[in-house]
Design a protein around this motif. Structure first.
Motif, PDB file in Angstrom:
ATOM      1  N   SER A 113      94.614  78.441  14.558  1.00 25.05           N
ATOM      2  CA  SER A 113      93.418  77.900  13.336  1.00 25.05           C
ATOM      3  C   SER A 113      93.238  77.089  14.274  1.00 25.05           C
ATOM      4  N   VAL A 114      92.042  76.732  15.637  1.00 28.20           N
ATOM      5  CA  VAL A 114      91.901  75.967  16.145  1.00 28.20           C
ATOM      6  C   VAL A 114      90.237  75.114  15.256  1.00 28.20           C
ATOM      7  N   ASN A 115      90.418  74.153  14.822  1.00 25.67           N
ATOM      8  CA  ASN A 115      89.145  73.343  13.972  1.00 25.67           C
ATOM      9  C   ASN A 115      88.002  72.435  15.622  1.00 25.67           C
ATOM     10  N   VAL A 158      89.041  80.120  16.676  1.00 26.38           N
ATOM     11  CA  VAL A 158      87.742  79.625  16.226  1.00 26.38           C
ATOM     12  C   VAL A 158      86.775  80.301  15.600  1.00 26.38           C
ATOM     13  N   GLY A 159      86.255  79.478  15.423  1.00 28.13           N
ATOM     14  CA  GLY A 159      84.528  79.994  14.411  1.00 28.13           C
ATOM     15  C   GLY A 159      83.896  80.842  15.464  1.00 28.13           C
ATOM     16  N   SER A 160      83.148  81.985  15.013  1.00 30.98           N
ATOM     17  CA  SER A 160      82.166  82.469  15.741  1.00 30.98           C
ATOM     18  C   SER A 160      80.595  82.014  16.275  1.00 30.98           C
ATOM     19  N   GLY A 161      80.006  80.514  15.561  1.00 25.70           N
ATOM     20  CA  GLY A 161      78.560  80.262  15.160  1.00 25.70           C
ATOM     21  C   GLY A 161      78.455  80.404  14.302  1.00 25.70           C
ATOM     22  N   VAL A 162      79.066  81.662  13.271  1.00 32.44           N
ATOM     23  CA  VAL A 162      78.416  81.835  12.108  1.00 32.44           C
ATOM     24  C   VAL A 162      79.384  81.991  10.948  1.00 32.44           C
ATOM     25  N   LEU A 190      86.526  84.498  15.775  1.00 33.85           N
ATOM     26  CA  LEU A 190      87.173  84.911  17.705  1.00 33.85           C
ATOM     27  C   LEU A 190      87.889  84.281  16.787  1.00 33.85           C
ATOM     28  N   LEU A 191      89.144  85.223  17.864  1.00 37.74           N
ATOM     29  CA  LEU A 191      90.237  85.362  18.116  1.00 37.74           C
ATOM     30  C   LEU A 191      90.735  85.384  19.695  1.00 37.74           C
TER      31      LEU A 191
END
Length: 180
Positions: A61-63, A147-151, A156-157
């Motif tokens: 995971s990347v924040n 990471v996030g996908s904006g929602v 996302l991977l």
């Protein structure tokens, strides 16, 4: 494709799982075919809950945190992408790179409004081009990045080196400090 207990599909095949700025950025990304998306429970969007619930390695995971400071009345903004096993070195590295006296995390409401993304889903993919994108060198190493996908309802991977290759990304040694 399976990773953890999630099924990941090419991100652009599921635009309904992407915030608008993320979708637009992926459409322009030469390596977009390498980006996958998986639907998750939005109540599990926070890193610790997500990794546990879906049996994902925390180190994948990347924040992404948004940080700002002022210099001569000008606000300078940076998105910092660091592995979840670290925390962004805001008080030293980020402050120095932004060339500001004090750097602070952006308040949630500002981050959401300015990024066009949901809190808990903000991602380095699709951020405004005028912001600096600082990526910890450990993210650029081999291995996946979640990471996030904006929602909040998806993630996302993608390969970590793809994050470091995003337009305007700056790979920074020591941006992420060990937690604890």
């Amino acid at each position: 494709m399976r990773y953890g207990t999630l099924t990941w599909v090419p991100a652009l095949q599921r635009p309904d799982l992407l915030a608008e700025p993320v979708r637009r950025a992926l459409e322009d990304l030469p390596r977009a075919a390498e980006v996958r998306v998986a639907q998750i429970d939005p109540d599990l969007a926070d890193t610790a809950a997500m990794t546990e619930a879906y049996e994902l390695p925390l180190e994948a995971s990347v924040n992404c945190v948004l940080v700002a400071g002022k210099r001569a009345g000008e606000e300078r903004v940076a998105a910092c992408a660091v592995r979840a096993t670290t925390r962004a070195d805001v008080n030293s590295t980020v402050r120095r790179l932004l060339d500001v006296r004090k750097a602070s995390f952006w308040p949630t409401d500002r981050a959401v409004e300015a990024s066009g993304m949901e809190y808990g889903g903000i991602t380095p993919v699709g951020l405004p081009q005028e912001w600096r994108l600082l990526v910890d060198a450990s993210v650029d190493a081999d291995g996946p990045a979640i990471v996030g996908s904006g929602v909040r309802r998806s993630k996302l991977l993608l390969p970590g080196d793809l994050l470091a290759a995003l337009p305007g990304a700056e790979v920074v040694e020591g941006l992420g400090l060990p937690v604890g």
